[in-house]
Design a protein around this motif. Structure first.
Motif, PDB file in Angstrom:
ATOM      1  N   PHE A   1      48.734  12.563  48.781  1.00 54.78           N
ATOM      2  CA  PHE A   1      49.377  11.718  50.010  1.00 54.78           C
ATOM      3  C   PHE A   1      48.302  11.541  50.988  1.00 54.78           C
ATOM      4  O   PHE A   1      47.371  12.402  51.340  1.00 54.78           O
ATOM      5  CB  PHE A   1      50.604  12.557  50.433  1.00 54.78           C
ATOM      6  CG  PHE A   1      51.682  12.353  49.833  1.00 54.78           C
ATOM      7  CD1 PHE A   1      52.693  11.355  50.066  1.00 54.78           C
ATOM      8  CD2 PHE A   1      51.964  13.106  48.370  1.00 54.78           C
ATOM      9  CE1 PHE A   1      53.778  11.292  49.260  1.00 54.78           C
ATOM     10  CE2 PHE A   1      52.959  12.724  47.573  1.00 54.78           C
ATOM     11  CZ  PHE A   1      54.120  11.865  47.950  1.00 54.78           C
ATOM     12  N   ARG A   2      48.340  10.474  51.634  1.00 56.49           N
ATOM     13  CA  ARG A   2      47.342   9.844  52.715  1.00 56.49           C
ATOM     14  C   ARG A   2      48.116   9.318  53.869  1.00 56.49           C
ATOM     15  O   ARG A   2      49.144   8.769  53.583  1.00 56.49           O
ATOM     16  CB  ARG A   2      46.270   8.930  52.181  1.00 56.49           C
ATOM     17  CG  ARG A   2      44.955   9.735  51.110  1.00 56.49           C
ATOM     18  CD  ARG A   2      44.547  10.759  51.897  1.00 56.49           C
ATOM     19  NE  ARG A   2      43.346  11.275  51.024  1.00 56.49           N
ATOM     20  CZ  ARG A   2      43.634  12.505  50.441  1.00 56.49           C
ATOM     21  NH1 ARG A   2      44.742  13.156  50.548  1.00 56.49           N
ATOM     22  NH2 ARG A   2      42.498  12.818  49.587  1.00 56.49           N
ATOM     23  N   PRO A   3      47.678   9.369  54.959  1.00 51.65           N
ATOM     24  CA  PRO A   3      48.426   8.681  56.120  1.00 51.65           C
ATOM     25  C   PRO A   3      48.620   7.236  55.799  1.00 51.65           C
ATOM     26  O   PRO A   3      47.875   6.512  55.120  1.00 51.65           O
ATOM     27  CB  PRO A   3      47.273   8.818  57.341  1.00 51.65           C
ATOM     28  CG  PRO A   3      46.621  10.039  57.212  1.00 51.65           C
ATOM     29  CD  PRO A   3      46.241  10.207  55.482  1.00 51.65           C
ATOM     30  N   TRP A   4      49.950   7.037  56.230  1.00 44.74           N
ATOM     31  CA  TRP A   4      50.515   5.748  55.914  1.00 44.74           C
ATOM     32  C   TRP A   4      50.313   4.590  57.099  1.00 44.74           C
ATOM     33  O   TRP A   4      51.233   4.895  57.930  1.00 44.74           O
ATOM     34  CB  TRP A   4      51.919   5.863  55.617  1.00 44.74           C
ATOM     35  CG  TRP A   4      52.452   4.335  55.095  1.00 44.74           C
ATOM     36  CD1 TRP A   4      52.058   3.175  55.009  1.00 44.74           C
ATOM     37  CD2 TRP A   4      53.932   4.202  54.807  1.00 44.74           C
ATOM     38  NE1 TRP A   4      52.638   2.251  54.398  1.00 44.74           N
ATOM     39  CE2 TRP A   4      53.956   2.945  54.194  1.00 44.74           C
ATOM     40  CE3 TRP A   4      54.989   4.986  54.523  1.00 44.74           C
ATOM     41  CZ2 TRP A   4      55.277   2.350  53.807  1.00 44.74           C
ATOM     42  CZ3 TRP A   4      56.234   4.568  53.921  1.00 44.74           C
ATOM     43  CH2 TRP A   4      56.293   3.028  53.645  1.00 44.74           C
ATOM     44  N   ALA A   5      49.214   3.840  57.133  1.00 44.80           N
ATOM     45  CA  ALA A   5      49.204   3.087  58.248  1.00 44.80           C
ATOM     46  C   ALA A   5      49.719   1.717  58.232  1.00 44.80           C
ATOM     47  O   ALA A   5      50.011   1.279  57.129  1.00 44.80           O
ATOM     48  CB  ALA A   5      47.501   2.911  58.465  1.00 44.80           C
ATOM     49  N   GLY A   6      50.315   1.140  59.374  1.00 43.68           N
ATOM     50  CA  GLY A   6      50.922  -0.048  59.196  1.00 43.68           C
ATOM     51  C   GLY A   6      52.482   0.041  58.858  1.00 43.68           C
ATOM     52  O   GLY A   6      53.214  -0.970  58.280  1.00 43.68           O
ATOM     53  N   ALA A   7      52.940   1.293  58.478  1.00 40.78           N
ATOM     54  CA  ALA A   7      54.405   1.280  58.059  1.00 40.78           C
ATOM     55  C   ALA A   7      55.276   1.100  59.193  1.00 40.78           C
ATOM     56  O   ALA A   7      55.201   1.450  60.429  1.00 40.78           O
ATOM     57  CB  ALA A   7      54.525   2.725  57.922  1.00 40.78           C
ATOM     58  N   LYS A   8      56.417   0.339  59.087  1.00 43.81           N
ATOM     59  CA  LYS A   8      57.369  -0.162  59.872  1.00 43.81           C
ATOM     60  C   LYS A   8      58.426   1.138  59.845  1.00 43.81           C
ATOM     61  O   LYS A   8      59.065   1.376  58.936  1.00 43.81           O
ATOM     62  CB  LYS A   8      58.227  -1.617  59.446  1.00 43.81           C
ATOM     63  CG  LYS A   8      59.439  -1.770  60.507  1.00 43.81           C
ATOM     64  CD  LYS A   8      59.928  -3.092  59.812  1.00 43.81           C
ATOM     65  CE  LYS A   8      61.302  -3.404  60.673  1.00 43.81           C
ATOM     66  NZ  LYS A   8      62.169  -4.617  60.293  1.00 43.81           N
ATOM     67  N   ALA A   9      58.329   1.671  61.030  1.00 42.02           N
ATOM     68  CA  ALA A   9      59.355   2.714  61.372  1.00 42.02           C
ATOM     69  C   ALA A   9      60.412   2.475  62.477  1.00 42.02           C
ATOM     70  O   ALA A   9      60.261   1.698  63.514  1.00 42.02           O
ATOM     71  CB  ALA A   9      58.589   3.899  61.797  1.00 42.02           C
ATOM     72  N   THR A  10      61.679   2.749  62.304  1.00 41.66           N
ATOM     73  CA  THR A  10      62.925   2.459  62.822  1.00 41.66           C
ATOM     74  C   THR A  10      63.473   3.651  63.412  1.00 41.66           C
ATOM     75  O   THR A  10      63.674   4.732  62.644  1.00 41.66           O
ATOM     76  CB  THR A  10      63.943   1.759  62.129  1.00 41.66           C
ATOM     77  OG1 THR A  10      63.411   0.434  61.939  1.00 41.66           O
ATOM     78  CG2 THR A  10      65.199   1.450  63.166  1.00 41.66           C
ATOM     79  N   LEU A  11      63.622   3.800  64.841  1.00 41.54           N
ATOM     80  CA  LEU A  11      64.195   5.065  65.337  1.00 41.54           C
ATOM     81  C   LEU A  11      65.840   4.872  65.378  1.00 41.54           C
ATOM     82  O   LEU A  11      66.286   4.092  65.892  1.00 41.54           O
ATOM     83  CB  LEU A  11      63.815   5.406  66.686  1.00 41.54           C
ATOM     84  CG  LEU A  11      64.328   6.586  67.416  1.00 41.54           C
ATOM     85  CD1 LEU A  11      64.101   7.804  66.796  1.00 41.54           C
ATOM     86  CD2 LEU A  11      63.952   6.606  69.157  1.00 41.54           C
ATOM     87  N   GLU A  12      66.462   5.851  64.598  1.00 44.11           N
ATOM     88  CA  GLU A  12      67.939   5.763  64.955  1.00 44.11           C
ATOM     89  C   GLU A  12      68.522   7.211  65.709  1.00 44.11           C
ATOM     90  O   GLU A  12      67.943   8.118  65.491  1.00 44.11           O
ATOM     91  CB  GLU A  12      68.517   5.836  63.308  1.00 44.11           C
ATOM     92  CG  GLU A  12      67.927   4.550  62.694  1.00 44.11           C
ATOM     93  CD  GLU A  12      68.544   4.362  61.227  1.00 44.11           C
ATOM     94  OE1 GLU A  12      68.416   3.445  60.674  1.00 44.11           O
ATOM     95  OE2 GLU A  12      68.854   5.386  60.765  1.00 44.11           O
ATOM     96  N   SER A  13      69.485   6.998  66.117  1.00 41.63           N
ATOM     97  CA  SER A  13      70.439   8.035  66.776  1.00 41.63           C
ATOM     98  C   SER A  13      72.035   7.782  66.296  1.00 41.63           C
ATOM     99  O   SER A  13      72.573   6.994  65.869  1.00 41.63           O
ATOM    100  CB  SER A  13      70.135   8.054  68.394  1.00 41.63           C
ATOM    101  OG  SER A  13      71.192   6.820  68.937  1.00 41.63           O
ATOM    102  N   ARG A  14      72.634   9.205  66.701  1.00 38.44           N
ATOM    103  CA  ARG A  14      74.001   9.385  66.450  1.00 38.44           C
ATOM    104  C   ARG A  14      74.499  10.288  67.445  1.00 38.44           C
ATOM    105  O   ARG A  14      73.762  11.501  67.708  1.00 38.44           O
ATOM    106  CB  ARG A  14      74.581   9.362  65.119  1.00 38.44           C
ATOM    107  CG  ARG A  14      74.299  10.832  64.257  1.00 38.44           C
ATOM    108  CD  ARG A  14      74.994  10.761  62.908  1.00 38.44           C
ATOM    109  NE  ARG A  14      74.480  12.055  62.342  1.00 38.44           N
ATOM    110  CZ  ARG A  14      74.946  12.478  61.213  1.00 38.44           C
ATOM    111  NH1 ARG A  14      75.533  11.451  60.274  1.00 38.44           N
ATOM    112  NH2 ARG A  14      74.570  13.506  60.546  1.00 38.44           N
ATOM    113  N   LYS A  15      75.677   9.979  68.060  1.00 35.79           N
ATOM    114  CA  LYS A  15      76.075  11.159  69.023  1.00 35.79           C
ATOM    115  C   LYS A  15      76.824  12.343  68.524  1.00 35.79           C
ATOM    116  O   LYS A  15      77.278  13.434  68.923  1.00 35.79           O
ATOM    117  CB  LYS A  15      77.214  10.189  69.885  1.00 35.79           C
ATOM    118  CG  LYS A  15      76.433   9.345  70.679  1.00 35.79           C
ATOM    119  CD  LYS A  15      77.330   8.745  71.795  1.00 35.79           C
ATOM    120  CE  LYS A  15      76.644   7.668  72.556  1.00 35.79           C
ATOM    121  NZ  LYS A  15      77.498   6.847  73.474  1.00 35.79           N
TER     122      LYS A  15
END
Length: 215
Positions: free
Chosen positions: A149-163
């Motif tokens: 495994f190597r660092p994944w540059a340029g990946a689209k990452a979405t922050l999600e939350s729930r209460k």
């Protein structure tokens, strides 16, 4: 794998005959995982055959075709319910066709396909300062050239939350990982809640849902 390919080549030399409809008393179907994740140089890949194969067929072959239409391997029904092949990371990624090749007794066969992509990983940490929460995701993906495994540059990452534990996850913010595979996403939250980061699938890599962190 070379033995399997040699056997498939030998089978391809046998003239194919077309069965008349009255001969098609049953069928022989194959099923494989629709999604295949590659995270090591080799892994087992198992196909399962339908009950019709045992009932109507003696031998049957399916060629595993690369996206370019070349043979990668083959599955063989010889009476067993399953057949397992070794899958190699050098086969790369894409949609592989599991193509019906031939059954000696002319039993109709099904064909199918599987989507092969490299695996990824996402780890998260979080901090809170007042009502501002910062979640840092560190991502990596399998690289066949390094067999690691190597660092994944340029990946689209979405922050999600729930209460709450039964609440639905809500997208909060999206970002892109750095050359080191890292992205920090900030959000406003006056009360504690759970957070996670989801990376998106790409044509070559399966995305990943991180573990949760609470802030």
């Amino acid at each position: 794998m070379l033995t399997r390919l040699a056997a498939l080549a030998a089978v391809s030399l046998v003239p194919l005959a077309v069965a008349a409809p009255a001969q098609a008393a049953g069928s022989c179907s194959i099923s494989v995982p629709s999604k295949v994740s590659v995270s090591s140089p080799t892994r087992d890949l198992t196909a399962t055959f339908s009950a019709g194969c045992s009932k109507y067929a003696v031998d049957a072959w399916w060629g595993v075709m690369t996206p370019a239409g070349e043979y990668a391997d083959m599955f063989h029904f010889d009476g067993a319910r399953t057949d397992t092949i070794k899958w190699y990371d050098v086969n790369r990624t894409g949609t592989f066709r599991v193509q019906a090749h031939e059954a000696y007794d002319l039993v109709p066969q099904s064909s199918t396909s599987m989507s092969v992509r490299f695996a990824s990983r996402t780890a998260v940490t979080s901090t809170r300062s007042g009502s501002t929460v910062a979640v840092t995701a560190t991502t990596s993906r399998y690289a066949w050239s390094a067999s690691a495994f190597r660092p994944w540059a340029g990946a689209k990452a979405t922050l999600e939350s729930r209460k709450c534990s039964t609440c639905a996850w809500t997208p909060v913010k999206t970002g892109t990982t750095s050359t080191k595979g890292v992205v920090t996403l900030t959000a406003y939250a006056s009360t504690a809640r759970s957070w996670r980061v989801v990376t998106a699938d790409t044509p070559s890599t399966w995305g990943k849902v991180s573990s949760t962190t609470t802030r």
